[in-house]
Scaffold this motif. Structure first.
Motif, PDB file in Angstrom:
ATOM      1  N   SER A  11      17.329  30.931  -2.660  1.00 31.00           N
ATOM      2  CA  SER A  11      17.932  29.842  -1.435  1.00 31.00           C
ATOM      3  C   SER A  11      18.772  30.512  -0.793  1.00 31.00           C
ATOM      4  O   SER A  11      19.579  31.265  -1.245  1.00 31.00           O
ATOM      5  CB  SER A  11      18.090  28.852  -1.645  1.00 31.00           C
ATOM      6  N   SER A  12      18.706  30.189   0.496  1.00 31.96           N
ATOM      7  CA  SER A  12      19.703  30.827   1.834  1.00 31.96           C
ATOM      8  C   SER A  12      20.714  30.082   2.029  1.00 31.96           C
ATOM      9  O   SER A  12      19.818  29.076   2.881  1.00 31.96           O
ATOM     10  CB  SER A  12      20.005  32.014   2.444  1.00 31.96           C
ATOM     11  N   GLU A  13      21.631  30.334   2.745  1.00 35.60           N
ATOM     12  CA  GLU A  13      21.547  28.714   3.995  1.00 35.60           C
ATOM     13  C   GLU A  13      23.217  29.982   4.731  1.00 35.60           C
ATOM     14  O   GLU A  13      23.966  30.572   4.116  1.00 35.60           O
ATOM     15  CB  GLU A  13      22.727  28.139   2.995  1.00 35.60           C
ATOM     16  N   TRP A  14      23.201  29.230   6.142  1.00 35.90           N
ATOM     17  CA  TRP A  14      24.107  30.029   7.458  1.00 35.90           C
ATOM     18  C   TRP A  14      24.790  29.256   7.814  1.00 35.90           C
ATOM     19  O   TRP A  14      24.195  27.977   8.005  1.00 35.90           O
ATOM     20  CB  TRP A  14      23.045  30.532   7.904  1.00 35.90           C
ATOM     21  N   THR A  15      25.701  29.279   7.423  1.00 31.41           N
ATOM     22  CA  THR A  15      27.403  28.352   7.642  1.00 31.41           C
ATOM     23  C   THR A  15      28.007  28.525   8.236  1.00 31.41           C
ATOM     24  O   THR A  15      29.205  28.981   8.067  1.00 31.41           O
ATOM     25  CB  THR A  15      27.674  27.284   6.149  1.00 31.41           C
TER      26      THR A  15
END
Length: 195
Positions: free
Chosen positions: A136-140
């Motif tokens: 998974s990846s998340e851009w925050t």
């Protein structure tokens, strides 16, 4: 140019969360009128703090592919060329450059990642390659008020209220003083005349 205040930082934080957030909603959050918010956003754009509004896509939802994190050790002389090639590839989400000339790329690549990469960049420009599968990846993105400051594009000092904003070569530049702006502009014009 004015220093950025706490309200500017709060507006930036709200826009980072949702770039389509209505000015009325932002105004309610920060205690200003919608026209005052609009004026501040326009000033931030004019100063180059806000470069553009964009959409963050989840490419996994749009096409087939394998989510990967690729690290490329690149010949420093070819870094800009390789980075430009990588950035143009449709499957690429993010491209980061480290100080030691490594490119770290997040992509939603075809199953044969190595072949895909070698079709994008010249093999002789890449010294080493590592591929990690992502679960998974998340851009925050976030705006941190304590560390936020504009820096002079000429000398690197902090830009204060006495600073200057100028458009040079189609890009917005920030300067701590008129002298730095003049030096930068002169150097830019000298380089442009040599081309």
């Amino acid at each position: 140019m004015r220093d950025l205040d706490d309200i500017d930082i709060e507006i930036l934080g709200l826009l980072v969360e949702d770039g389509r957030r209505p000015y009325r909603e932002i105004a309610d959050e920060v205690g200003l009128s919608p026209p005052a918010v609009s004026d501040r956003v326009q000033r931030l754009r004019d100063q180059g703090v806000i470069r553009r509004f964009t959409v963050a896509l989840d490419r996994e939802q749009l096409r087939e592919g394998t989510p990967v994190l690729v690290t490329l050790e690149v010949d420093p002389a070819k870094l800009d060329t390789v980075r430009a090639s990588i950035r143009e590839a449709e499957a690429v989400e993010h491209c980061f450059v480290t100080v030691d000339s490594r490119l770290v790329v997040q992509a939603n690549a075809p199953a044969d990642v190595r072949q895909w990469l070698l079709s994008i960049v010249e093999p002789e420009h890449v010294e080493e390659m590592a591929v990690d599968l992502l679960s998974s990846s998340e851009w925050t993105p976030a705006v941190g008020a304590t560390e936020f400051a504009l820096t002079c594009d000429e000398c690197g000092n902090t830009v204060t209220a006495e600073g200057v904003t100028a458009r040079i070569g189609g890009e917005v530049k920030q300067f701590c003083c008129g002298s730095c702006e003049a030096r930068y502009r002169e150097a830019y014009e000298n380089l442009a005349s040599d081309v």
